[in-house]
Design a protein around this motif. Structure first.
Motif, PDB file in Angstrom:
ATOM      1  N   SER A 249      52.444  -4.417  47.050  1.00 38.22           N
ATOM      2  CA  SER A 249      51.610  -4.447  45.849  1.00 38.22           C
ATOM      3  C   SER A 249      52.286  -3.635  44.754  1.00 38.22           C
ATOM      4  CB  SER A 249      50.222  -3.870  46.140  1.00 38.22           C
ATOM      5  OG  SER A 249      49.533  -4.675  47.070  1.00 38.22           O
TER       6      SER A 249
ATOM      7  N   ASP B 169      40.213  -8.338  36.211  1.00 43.06           N
ATOM      8  CA  ASP B 169      41.664  -8.302  36.404  1.00 43.06           C
ATOM      9  C   ASP B 169      42.349  -8.390  35.034  1.00 43.06           C
ATOM     10  OD1 ASP B 169      44.357  -8.827  36.958  1.00 43.06           O
ATOM     11  OD2 ASP B 169      43.898 -10.113  38.670  1.00 43.06           O
TER      12      ASP B 169
ATOM     13  N   HIS C 298      44.397 -11.692  33.529  1.00 41.76           N
ATOM     14  CA  HIS C 298      43.800 -13.005  33.290  1.00 41.76           C
ATOM     15  C   HIS C 298      44.501 -13.779  32.180  1.00 41.76           C
ATOM     16  CE1 HIS C 298      39.595 -12.731  35.375  1.00 41.76           C
ATOM     17  NE2 HIS C 298      40.568 -13.051  36.191  1.00 41.76           N
TER      18      HIS C 298
ATOM     19  N   ALA D 192      42.327 -20.777  41.349  1.00 41.09           N
ATOM     20  CA  ALA D 192      41.334 -19.716  41.574  1.00 41.09           C
ATOM     21  C   ALA D 192      41.613 -19.012  42.896  1.00 41.09           C
ATOM     22  CB  ALA D 192      39.935 -20.323  41.581  1.00 41.09           C
ATOM     23  N   ARG D 193      41.148 -17.774  43.010  1.00 40.87           N
ATOM     24  CA  ARG D 193      41.278 -17.038  44.253  1.00 40.87           C
ATOM     25  C   ARG D 193      40.202 -17.523  45.248  1.00 40.87           C
ATOM     26  NH1 ARG D 193      46.147 -14.199  43.846  1.00 40.87           N
ATOM     27  NH2 ARG D 193      46.184 -13.063  41.863  1.00 40.87           N
ATOM     28  N   LYS D 194      40.487 -17.380  46.513  1.00 43.58           N
ATOM     29  CA  LYS D 194      39.495 -17.683  47.533  1.00 43.58           C
ATOM     30  C   LYS D 194      38.303 -16.736  47.400  1.00 43.58           C
ATOM     31  CE  LYS D 194      42.974 -19.187  50.903  1.00 43.58           C
ATOM     32  NZ  LYS D 194      43.592 -18.908  52.228  1.00 43.58           N
ATOM     33  N   LYS D 195      37.126 -17.211  47.732  1.00 45.03           N
ATOM     34  CA  LYS D 195      35.926 -16.390  47.612  1.00 45.03           C
ATOM     35  C   LYS D 195      35.994 -15.154  48.507  1.00 45.03           C
ATOM     36  CE  LYS D 195      32.735 -20.037  46.150  1.00 45.03           C
ATOM     37  NZ  LYS D 195      31.477 -20.751  46.462  1.00 45.03           N
TER      38      LYS D 195
ATOM     39  N   ALA E 115      38.774 -13.556  49.253  1.00 45.42           N
ATOM     40  CA  ALA E 115      40.072 -12.907  49.047  1.00 45.42           C
ATOM     41  C   ALA E 115      39.948 -11.400  49.237  1.00 45.42           C
ATOM     42  CB  ALA E 115      40.588 -13.213  47.644  1.00 45.42           C
ATOM     43  N   ARG E 116      41.042 -10.785  49.652  1.00 37.60           N
ATOM     44  CA  ARG E 116      41.047  -9.340  49.796  1.00 37.60           C
ATOM     45  C   ARG E 116      40.626  -8.698  48.479  1.00 37.60           C
ATOM     46  NH1 ARG E 116      46.155 -10.601  51.346  1.00 37.60           N
ATOM     47  NH2 ARG E 116      47.065  -9.263  49.726  1.00 37.60           N
TER      48      ARG E 116
ATOM     49  N   MET F 160      42.846  -8.495  45.563  1.00 41.81           N
ATOM     50  CA  MET F 160      43.297  -9.775  45.040  1.00 41.81           C
ATOM     51  C   MET F 160      42.211 -10.493  44.238  1.00 41.81           C
ATOM     52  SD  MET F 160      46.403  -9.841  46.036  1.00 41.81           S
ATOM     53  CE  MET F 160      46.854 -11.532  45.646  1.00 41.81           C
ATOM     54  N   GLN F 161      41.029  -9.957  44.197  1.00 43.27           N
ATOM     55  CA  GLN F 161      39.932 -10.624  43.510  1.00 43.27           C
ATOM     56  C   GLN F 161      40.070 -10.498  41.991  1.00 43.27           C
ATOM     57  OE1 GLN F 161      36.217  -9.200  45.131  1.00 43.27           O
ATOM     58  NE2 GLN F 161      36.870  -9.576  47.238  1.00 43.27           N
ATOM     59  N   ASN F 162      39.532 -11.485  41.268  1.00 42.16           N
ATOM     60  CA  ASN F 162      39.613 -11.483  39.812  1.00 42.16           C
ATOM     61  C   ASN F 162      38.584 -10.562  39.159  1.00 42.16           C
ATOM     62  OD1 ASN F 162      40.321 -14.974  40.044  1.00 42.16           O
ATOM     63  ND2 ASN F 162      41.781 -13.346  39.612  1.00 42.16           N
TER      64      ASN F 162
END
Length: 208
Positions: free
Chosen positions: A6, A143, A146, A154-157, A159-160, A163-165
């Motif tokens: 990261s 984030d 953007h 889009a990120r997975k619902k 997501a870690r 990693m989320q928006n």
């Protein structure tokens, strides 16, 4: 084997306001916020003119630590929290310090919200929470990348977290939160029938 790390981390600071002395009496702070709001006709007028729900002293009062001693105590505590956060951020401040730029009260009633924004010209911004009744609105952090995501999916619902928006925070009364002033954030709609009360602030890099 791939090496994935990261980079360019966004830091978020959360603690109890009274972690440092002097301790702030939350009941006295609550009463002081409402006493100031009741007397601040200029602030009330600004809120009416701008369609701001509830009350804020942001555009009307710049001397809260002078008006009520408890705000002076808050500033002394904030200075210590901000210094601790600045150390974590590894800022090279040289001979200059981060100093309080402004401090203001927010009283957000049921249905009130504060749309997404940043705090230009400041270094560290934050809020200490005075009243957060059950159902009071959370703080949503966005984030900062953007605008540069272009055609990214889009990120997975699930997501870690890193990693989320959007990240939602639900602070409690007596908490303090700090972030770098460029981080876009918003206060979601207050779902409680009771007021959400907080004191927000900005710190800047001192000229000397």
């Amino acid at each position: 084997m791939a090496d994935i790390e990261s980079l360019f981390v966004t830091r978020l600071y959360k603690a109890k306001l009274n972690e440092f002395s002097p301790e702030v009496d939350q009941d006295e702070l609550f009463d002081s916020c409402y006493a100031i709001a009741e007397d601040d006709e200029a602030g009330q007028q600004w809120c009416d003119d701008k369609g701001y729900p509830g009350y804020t002293s942001y555009a009307s009062l710049t001397d809260l630590p002078w008006r009520f001693p408890i705000f002076k105590d808050i500033v002394e505590s904030l200075d210590q929290h901000v210094a601790k956060f600045a150390e974590d951020l590894e800022f090279d401040l040289g001979e200059r310090k981060l100093v309080l730029e402004d401090l203001w009260i927010n009283i957000l009633p049921e249905g009130g919200y504060h749309s997404a924004h940043i705090h230009p010209h400041s270094v560290i911004s934050g809020t200490t929470y005075v009243a957060m009744p059950e159902g009071a609105s959370s703080l949503r952090l966005e984030d900062p990348r953007h605008v540069m995501m272009m055609g990214a999916p889009a990120r997975k619902k699930d997501a870690r977290r890193e990693m989320q928006n959007f990240i939602y925070m639900s602070p409690e009364a007596g908490d303090i939160m700090l972030w770098e002033s460029w981080l876009r954030h918003e206060v979601m709609m207050n779902q409680s029938e009771f007021d959400r009360v907080s004191v927000s602030f900005n710190y800047k890099w001192a000229d000397e």
